[in-house]
Design a protein around this motif. Structure first.
Motif, PDB file in Angstrom:
ATOM      1  N   GLU A   1       0.846  -1.183   0.000  1.00 39.75           N
ATOM      2  CA  GLU A   1       0.000   0.000   0.000  1.00 39.75           C
ATOM      3  C   GLU A   1       0.888   1.243   0.000  1.00 39.75           C
ATOM      4  N   VAL A   2       0.598   2.152  -0.885  1.00 40.37           N
ATOM      5  CA  VAL A   2       1.342   3.409  -0.900  1.00 40.37           C
ATOM      6  C   VAL A   2       0.584   4.409  -0.031  1.00 40.37           C
ATOM      7  N   ALA A   3       1.293   4.952   0.970  1.00 42.84           N
ATOM      8  CA  ALA A   3       0.719   5.956   1.870  1.00 42.84           C
ATOM      9  C   ALA A   3      -0.734   5.661   2.268  1.00 42.84           C
ATOM     10  N   PRO A   4      -0.957   4.627   3.061  1.00 48.00           N
ATOM     11  CA  PRO A   4      -2.326   4.289   3.448  1.00 48.00           C
ATOM     12  C   PRO A   4      -2.954   5.369   4.328  1.00 48.00           C
ATOM     13  N   GLU A   5      -4.265   5.465   4.257  1.00 47.95           N
ATOM     14  CA  GLU A   5      -5.017   6.425   5.077  1.00 47.95           C
ATOM     15  C   GLU A   5      -4.889   6.060   6.549  1.00 47.95           C
ATOM     16  N   PRO A   6      -4.805   7.069   7.453  1.00 46.55           N
ATOM     17  CA  PRO A   6      -4.776   6.728   8.884  1.00 46.55           C
ATOM     18  C   PRO A   6      -6.104   6.104   9.315  1.00 46.55           C
ATOM     19  N   LEU A   7      -6.039   5.262  10.357  1.00 43.12           N
ATOM     20  CA  LEU A   7      -7.244   4.585  10.841  1.00 43.12           C
ATOM     21  C   LEU A   7      -7.980   5.492  11.813  1.00 43.12           C
ATOM     22  N   ASP A   8      -9.308   5.445  11.791  1.00 41.81           N
ATOM     23  CA  ASP A   8     -10.074   6.204  12.782  1.00 41.81           C
ATOM     24  C   ASP A   8     -11.325   5.437  13.198  1.00 41.81           C
ATOM     25  N   GLY A   9     -12.316   6.133  13.759  1.00 42.22           N
ATOM     26  CA  GLY A   9     -13.497   5.433  14.270  1.00 42.22           C
ATOM     27  C   GLY A   9     -13.118   4.644  15.521  1.00 42.22           C
ATOM     28  N   THR A  10     -13.569   3.401  15.590  1.00 39.53           N
ATOM     29  CA  THR A  10     -13.213   2.529  16.710  1.00 39.53           C
ATOM     30  C   THR A  10     -12.010   1.692  16.304  1.00 39.53           C
ATOM     31  N   VAL A  11     -10.921   1.829  17.067  1.00 39.70           N
ATOM     32  CA  VAL A  11      -9.670   1.183  16.688  1.00 39.70           C
ATOM     33  C   VAL A  11      -9.230   0.225  17.790  1.00 39.70           C
ATOM     34  N   GLU A  12      -8.938  -1.013  17.418  1.00 36.22           N
ATOM     35  CA  GLU A  12      -8.418  -2.000  18.377  1.00 36.22           C
ATOM     36  C   GLU A  12      -6.923  -2.158  18.157  1.00 36.22           C
ATOM     37  N   ILE A  13      -6.186  -2.245  19.256  1.00 39.40           N
ATOM     38  CA  ILE A  13      -4.735  -2.434  19.154  1.00 39.40           C
ATOM     39  C   ILE A  13      -4.341  -3.604  20.042  1.00 39.40           C
ATOM     40  N   ASP A  14      -3.468  -4.454  19.541  1.00 38.30           N
ATOM     41  CA  ASP A  14      -2.967  -5.572  20.341  1.00 38.30           C
ATOM     42  C   ASP A  14      -1.587  -5.950  19.803  1.00 38.30           C
ATOM     43  N   GLU A  15      -0.864  -6.722  20.601  1.00 36.08           N
ATOM     44  CA  GLU A  15       0.433  -7.178  20.112  1.00 36.08           C
ATOM     45  C   GLU A  15       0.463  -8.702  20.156  1.00 36.08           C
ATOM     46  N   THR A  16       1.265  -9.284  19.266  1.00 35.92           N
ATOM     47  CA  THR A  16       1.411 -10.728  19.288  1.00 35.92           C
ATOM     48  C   THR A  16       2.873 -11.064  19.006  1.00 35.92           C
ATOM     49  N   TYR A  17       3.210 -12.313  19.234  1.00 34.24           N
ATOM     50  CA  TYR A  17       4.601 -12.735  19.055  1.00 34.24           C
ATOM     51  C   TYR A  17       4.611 -13.869  18.060  1.00 34.24           C
ATOM     52  N   VAL A  18       5.428 -13.721  17.037  1.00 33.18           N
ATOM     53  CA  VAL A  18       5.443 -14.721  15.976  1.00 33.18           C
ATOM     54  C   VAL A  18       6.678 -15.593  16.131  1.00 33.18           C
TER      55      VAL A  18
ATOM     56  N   GLY B   1      -5.316   8.030  13.123  1.00 33.52           N
ATOM     57  CA  GLY B   1      -5.554   9.427  12.761  1.00 33.52           C
ATOM     58  C   GLY B   1      -6.206  10.231  13.876  1.00 33.52           C
ATOM     59  N   GLY B   2      -6.293  11.533  13.692  1.00 37.79           N
ATOM     60  CA  GLY B   2      -6.867  12.439  14.686  1.00 37.79           C
ATOM     61  C   GLY B   2      -8.376  12.287  14.857  1.00 37.79           C
ATOM     62  N   GLU B   3      -9.022  11.615  13.910  1.00 35.94           N
ATOM     63  CA  GLU B   3     -10.474  11.458  13.953  1.00 35.94           C
ATOM     64  C   GLU B   3     -10.915  10.251  14.780  1.00 35.94           C
ATOM     65  N   VAL B   4      -9.950   9.556  15.363  1.00 34.82           N
ATOM     66  CA  VAL B   4     -10.288   8.322  16.093  1.00 34.82           C
ATOM     67  C   VAL B   4     -11.259   8.626  17.236  1.00 34.82           C
ATOM     68  N   GLU B   5     -12.236   7.721  17.446  1.00 36.55           N
ATOM     69  CA  GLU B   5     -13.228   7.941  18.506  1.00 36.55           C
ATOM     70  C   GLU B   5     -12.919   7.148  19.770  1.00 36.55           C
ATOM     71  N   VAL B   6     -12.564   5.885  19.601  1.00 34.73           N
ATOM     72  CA  VAL B   6     -12.262   5.016  20.745  1.00 34.73           C
ATOM     73  C   VAL B   6     -11.046   4.163  20.407  1.00 34.73           C
ATOM     74  N   ILE B   7     -10.176   3.972  21.418  1.00 39.69           N
ATOM     75  CA  ILE B   7      -9.058   3.045  21.246  1.00 39.69           C
ATOM     76  C   ILE B   7      -9.220   1.924  22.259  1.00 39.69           C
ATOM     77  N   LEU B   8      -9.246   0.697  21.789  1.00 47.21           N
ATOM     78  CA  LEU B   8      -9.465  -0.446  22.661  1.00 47.21           C
ATOM     79  C   LEU B   8      -8.226  -1.325  22.705  1.00 47.21           C
ATOM     80  N   THR B   9      -7.796  -1.650  23.936  1.00 44.95           N
ATOM     81  CA  THR B   9      -6.665  -2.565  24.099  1.00 44.95           C
ATOM     82  C   THR B   9      -6.977  -3.476  25.284  1.00 44.95           C
ATOM     83  N   ASP B  10      -6.110  -4.471  25.499  1.00 43.85           N
ATOM     84  CA  ASP B  10      -6.224  -5.226  26.741  1.00 43.85           C
ATOM     85  C   ASP B  10      -5.509  -4.419  27.834  1.00 43.85           C
ATOM     86  N   GLU B  11      -5.361  -5.015  29.025  1.00 39.52           N
ATOM     87  CA  GLU B  11      -4.800  -4.239  30.132  1.00 39.52           C
ATOM     88  C   GLU B  11      -3.275  -4.301  30.199  1.00 39.52           C
ATOM     89  N   SER B  12      -2.649  -4.629  29.090  1.00 39.28           N
ATOM     90  CA  SER B  12      -1.192  -4.639  29.025  1.00 39.28           C
ATOM     91  C   SER B  12      -0.638  -3.287  29.505  1.00 39.28           C
TER      92      SER B  12
END
Ligand SMILES: [Zn+2]
Length: 312
Positions: free
Chosen positions: A133-150, A198-209
């Motif tokens: 993807e060339v210069a993808p749009e920033p994510l907004d709205g409801t955004v979930e973030i998590d980490e994993t180990y490969v 992006g700046g338009e994000v409404e909610v950021i959801l993560t676990d309690e890490s």
């Protein structure tokens, strides 16, 4: 064939097609070349050296620049150039890679296209590079973030040896980003979040890490909600299930299709996964990937291996 008046022309690829139709319509190099000309030069052939108009040389897939008289074909200076592989095999490889939901290994492509492993490897990497993807749009709205180990046991805070940290960011009902991080420290994760949310994000959801309270800037922190995974998977709308389902797709791909992904190739695989995922509703993914291939500059074998080593 090209347009004299610059009108957009429909190509046969504007129809969705299955493998049988693809073979019927593009099962020869001449047919592939004709459609590449339509995709690359919607307004007629253009000289790759001086960008002047060009004239077709009779009975050949060659063009002669009206101004500098450079002679070229549609693949000049592109990823298809210098390839000993037939265009039809390029088409098939692109089709198979874009249409396989969990990806396709170089080994499988080698068997299906009857090419050497080295050729198959080169093909998959070139197609992946074009899918970026060339210069993808920033994510907004409801955004979930998590980490994993490969490739290794999940150990928080530590990613040594062959274990890679992957940060997943997913906009609900929207796009996915999977990014290999050099570690899971707050500073590293903050840079990744800031580059993708992006700046338009409404909610950021993560676990309690413990990572996230430090990885979120003030503006984002006020929108942060967490779910305690030791107690529950979801609290109403507060969950990270959609980013976790992307992780399980990734892991099934790594285990089931690629078997083993070295750390240095991981970012390319992650990009491919995201590209396919983010285009899951795009019925024209094959056509769009071909357009990216014909419009990307050539990527030499040496450059490709060097680039991958640099990223390691
Ligand atoms: Zn020219």
């Amino acid at each position: 064939m090209f347009f004299l008046h610059g009108d957009a022309m429909k190509t046969p690829l504007d129809e969705c097609m299955n493998l049988v139709e693809l073979t019927e319509q593009f099962g020869s190099d001449d047919k592939c070349r004709a459609v590449l000309e339509q995709l690359r030069w919607a307004k007629g052939p253009v000289c790759p050296r001086c960008e002047s108009k060009a004239t077709k040389i009779a009975n050949r897939f060659q063009y002669d620049c009206d101004s500098c008289h450079y002679q070229f074909s549609v693949t000049a200076g592109t990823i298809f150039h210098d390839s000993h592989l037939s265009l039809w095999k390029w088409f098939l490889a692109t089709y198979l890679i874009t249409e396989s939901r969990k990806g396709m290994s170089s080994n499988q492509l080698k068997r299906m296209l009857k090419v050497t492993y080295k050729t198959a490897w080169y093909l998959t990497h070139r197609i992946r590079a074009a899918m970026l993807e060339v210069a993808p749009e920033p994510l907004d709205g409801t955004v979930e973030i998590d980490e994993t180990y490969v490739a290794g046991r999940k150990r928080r805070w530590r990613a040594k040896g062959d274990v890679s940290v992957v940060i997943g960011i997913r906009q609900r009902n929207g796009d996915l980003r999977l990014i290999r991080a050099k570690d899971a420290k707050s500073k590293t994760v903050r840079e990744i979040i800031n580059a993708n949310v992006g700046g338009e994000v409404e909610v950021i959801l993560t676990d309690e890490s413990a990572i996230y309270p430090y990885a979120l800037d003030e503006m984002l922190k006020s929108k942060h909600k967490t779910i305690n995974h030791t107690r529950e998977y979801a609290h109403g709308d507060v969950h990270t299930n959609t980013v976790e389902s992307a992780f399980s797709l990734l892991k099934r791909g790594i285990v089931g299709t690629w078997h083993k992904v070295s750390a240095k190739h991981l970012p390319a695989y992650l990009d491919e996964m995201c590209f396919r995922f983010n285009n899951r509703k795009n019925q024209f993914l094959f056509r769009d990937t071909l357009i990216k291939l014909i419009l990307s500059p050539n990527l030499e074998y040496k450059q490709l291996t060097a680039k991958i080593q640099d990223a390691a």
